[in-house]
Write an enzyme that holds these catalytic residues in place. Sequence first.
Site, PDB file in Angstrom:
ATOM      1  N   MET A  18     115.876 -21.411   9.405  1.00 51.84           N
ATOM      2  CA  MET A  18     116.240 -22.332   8.359  1.00 51.84           C
ATOM      3  C   MET A  18     115.836 -23.746   8.756  1.00 51.84           C
ATOM      4  SD  MET A  18     118.187 -22.661   5.531  1.00 51.84           S
ATOM      5  CE  MET A  18     117.221 -23.903   4.819  1.00 51.84           C
ATOM      6  N   PRO A  19     114.600 -23.977   9.082  1.00 48.43           N
ATOM      7  CA  PRO A  19     114.194 -25.342   9.434  1.00 48.43           C
ATOM      8  C   PRO A  19     114.183 -26.264   8.213  1.00 48.43           C
ATOM      9  CG  PRO A  19     112.626 -23.732  10.273  1.00 48.43           C
ATOM     10  CD  PRO A  19     113.535 -23.011   9.340  1.00 48.43           C
ATOM     11  N   LEU A  20     114.451 -27.527   8.480  1.00 47.10           N
ATOM     12  CA  LEU A  20     114.322 -28.590   7.498  1.00 47.10           C
ATOM     13  C   LEU A  20     113.315 -29.574   8.082  1.00 47.10           C
ATOM     14  CD1 LEU A  20     115.279 -29.987   4.889  1.00 47.10           C
ATOM     15  CD2 LEU A  20     117.098 -31.036   6.256  1.00 47.10           C
ATOM     16  N   VAL A  65     110.354 -17.919  11.525  1.00 46.73           N
ATOM     17  CA  VAL A  65     110.888 -18.411  10.263  1.00 46.73           C
ATOM     18  C   VAL A  65     110.616 -17.368   9.179  1.00 46.73           C
ATOM     19  CG1 VAL A  65     110.607 -20.201   8.496  1.00 46.73           C
ATOM     20  CG2 VAL A  65     110.669 -20.825  10.916  1.00 46.73           C
ATOM     21  N   THR A 115     114.265 -29.999  11.939  1.00 47.99           N
ATOM     22  CA  THR A 115     115.651 -29.720  12.294  1.00 47.99           C
ATOM     23  C   THR A 115     115.861 -28.215  12.186  1.00 47.99           C
ATOM     24  OG1 THR A 115     116.309 -31.864  11.386  1.00 47.99           O
ATOM     25  CG2 THR A 115     118.061 -30.272  11.800  1.00 47.99           C
TER      26      THR A 115
END
Length: 125
Positions: free
Chosen positions: A1-3, A34, A71
Amino acid sequence: MPLIHISLRAGKPEAYRQAIFDSVYRAMRETLDVPEDDQFMTIAEHEAANFRYGDAYGIARSDDVVFIQITVFNTRTSEQKKALFRPTAELLGESPGIRPEDVFVNVLESAKENWSVGHGLAQFA
């Protein structure tokens, strides 16, 4: 769940910016496992007066430098994070043609309970 937040100088065409999205996403898929379609990314363009960089750490950067801040959950290993850097630079070199010297990546960690991805719920807590 990268931002992911990407910053660059204003003036690049849409295809260039889309290629950045695609290359960063591909690098994350290959190194951070991911999931498919897990794409939460922004690009912010800055006028020259609002965008500064230097040649610190012996790296001669150009006006094409991109700052990439990713993030992620604090469950990623050091090896996974380190493995992300080279493919990111290589893929951005292939498309849209950014020099490796101009790829600046920062990985931030956040505990799972700090995320809500919709509906006001803490899906990962």
